[in-house]
Design a protein around this motif. Structure first.
Motif, PDB file in Angstrom:
ATOM      1  N   ARG A  21      -9.254  10.541  -2.283  1.00  0.00           N
ATOM      2  CA  ARG A  21      -9.182   9.326  -3.103  1.00  0.00           C
ATOM      3  C   ARG A  21     -10.522   8.595  -3.061  1.00  0.00           C
ATOM      4  N   ALA A  33       0.379   8.452   1.181  1.00  0.00           N
ATOM      5  CA  ALA A  33       1.680   8.220   0.545  1.00  0.00           C
ATOM      6  C   ALA A  33       2.007   9.264  -0.514  1.00  0.00           C
ATOM      7  N   GLU A  34       1.006  10.051  -0.945  1.00  0.00           N
ATOM      8  CA  GLU A  34       1.264  11.032  -1.996  1.00  0.00           C
ATOM      9  C   GLU A  34       2.138  12.164  -1.456  1.00  0.00           C
ATOM     10  N   GLU A  48      -3.050   4.968   1.029  1.00  0.00           N
ATOM     11  CA  GLU A  48      -2.459   5.298  -0.269  1.00  0.00           C
ATOM     12  C   GLU A  48      -2.493   6.808  -0.519  1.00  0.00           C
ATOM     13  N   MET A  89      -7.428   1.298   3.167  1.00  0.00           N
ATOM     14  CA  MET A  89      -6.409   1.192   2.119  1.00  0.00           C
ATOM     15  C   MET A  89      -6.325   2.476   1.307  1.00  0.00           C
ATOM     16  N   LEU A 115       0.812  -1.206   0.000  1.00  0.00           N
ATOM     17  CA  LEU A 115       0.000   0.000   0.000  1.00  0.00           C
ATOM     18  C   LEU A 115       0.849   1.261   0.000  1.00  0.00           C
ATOM     19  N   LEU A 116       1.883   1.264   0.815  1.00  0.00           N
ATOM     20  CA  LEU A 116       2.752   2.442   0.902  1.00  0.00           C
ATOM     21  C   LEU A 116       3.989   2.104   1.710  1.00  0.00           C
TER      22      LEU A 116
END
Length: 348
Positions: A346, A100-101, A97, A93, A60-61
């Motif tokens: 997201r 993580a950006e 994610e 999830m 996932l990250l």
């Protein structure tokens, strides 16, 4: 993490199945947060990975500061321990994610001296399916799934990312959300505006992850129109000790308004962009109000407008507005971030 800084081992380890014994054992390993933990047996974890709809070893990250990979299975283990429901796996999830950006700057959030914590704001039909609060008590106090989901995210930060207070994390004071997070929905049906995620380009089930240093109550009993209310909210947001003032440009600020106040603002300002601009114009200080040392600091960082005003954030679009909360009126919520980090939205 183990107590000596090692990562949770891959594969299975022997552990007590009794909840009280497991809590003591896991806490001794450095895997707990002070609250009871549910033993993540293979059977229980399998329920979570099945709900994920992705292979258990899918990454996932990479979670700082340890820069360890968080897989679906590692999220499942921590979600099980936190008491979250398997059905929340797609939401969690997507949130991880999003974190993580690069604009979110997760490394900074996990290591700073600030009390900032990633929080989840949910739109779409899944608000009800997952039993997320968005009416009275949505910041905390309403029974539901929010605290367990937030806690699962926090355990990932602790157990996969290696966030240890006073060691890898330099957070000075912390806050309760560093244990249970903040997970809530938007009361879309009572909002005069389109849903937050839709305004950010995502329709339907979506999560916006935002790093906040805490919740701030904004109370008023005198405002009887949207313009005076915008002044109260804006002035309250612009307290001089917020990190937004001591950082370079790039900060955001979030405002959560309950339906009665949202209606007042919408009556005074035709669009949500007009509301954002009104709040932004009021969320400021005259630079002459600052001590000389702070004037120099603001000037060096180009934080002073030509008319001598220091705005809390650079643009009206940096004021994030959503509708949630009870119908009791008289209160709004301010959620400040700690500097140049950006909210990420997201689908899930």
């Amino acid at each position: 993490m183990t107590s000596d800084g090692g990562a949770i081992p891959d594969g299975q380890v022997e552990a007590p199945d009794d909840p009280m014994e497991f809590m003591a054992w896991a806490t001794a390993q450095g895997w707990g947060d002070g609250l009871p933990l549910i033993p993540p047996t293979p059977e229980r974890v399998a329920q979570f990975t099945a709900s994920a709809g992705r292979p258990a070893d899918s990454v996932l990250l990479e979670v700082p500061p340890a820069n360890a990979w968080c897989t679906v299975e590692k999220l499942a283990i921590n979600a099980c321990m936190a008491g979250a429901a398997p059905e929340a796996m797609p939401l969690m999830m997507a949130a991880l994610e999003a974190m993580a950006e690069r604009p979110f700057d997760l490394f900074a959030l996990n290591t700073t001296t600030s009390s900032v914590v990633p929080c989840l704001f949910v739109n779409g039909p899944s608000r009800d399916r997952l039993d997320l609060p968005y009416q009275a008590g949505c910041f905390g106090g309403a029974a539901g799934a929010g605290p367990a989901i937030g806690r699962a995210i926090r355990l990932v930060m602790r157990n996969v990312g290696g966030q240890v207070a006073g060691e890898t994390s330099k957070c000075v004071l912390g806050q309760p959300a560093r244990v249970v997070g903040l997970v809530m929905g938007e009361w879309e049906e009572r909002s005069p505006w389109s849903p937050l995620a839709e305004r950010r380009g995502v329709s339907g089930d979506a999560v916006t992850v935002y790093g906040t240093i805490g919740t701030m109550d904004i109370a008023d009993i005198a405002a009887d129109d949207g313009r005076s209310l915008a002044w109260v909210i804006g002035q309250s947001l612009a307290y001089v000790g917020t990190n937004a003032y001591i950082s370079h440009w790039g900060a955001e600020v979030m405002v959560v308004v309950p339906p009665p106040w949202a209606d007042m603002l919408a009556a005074a300002y035709p669009t949500i962009e007009d509301v954002q601009e009104a709040l932004w114009r009021n969320a400021c200080h005259r630079v002459d109000d600052f001590p000389e040392t702070h004037k120099r600091w603001l000037a060096e960082r180009d934080r002073i407008s030509p008319d001598g005003t220091a705005y809390i954030v650079e643009h009206p679009s940096d004021v994030i507005v959503m509708c949630a909360g009870g119908l009791g009126n008289l209160h709004a919520g301010g959620l400040h971030n700690f500097g140049p980090t950006r909210a990420i939205t997201r689908p899930f």
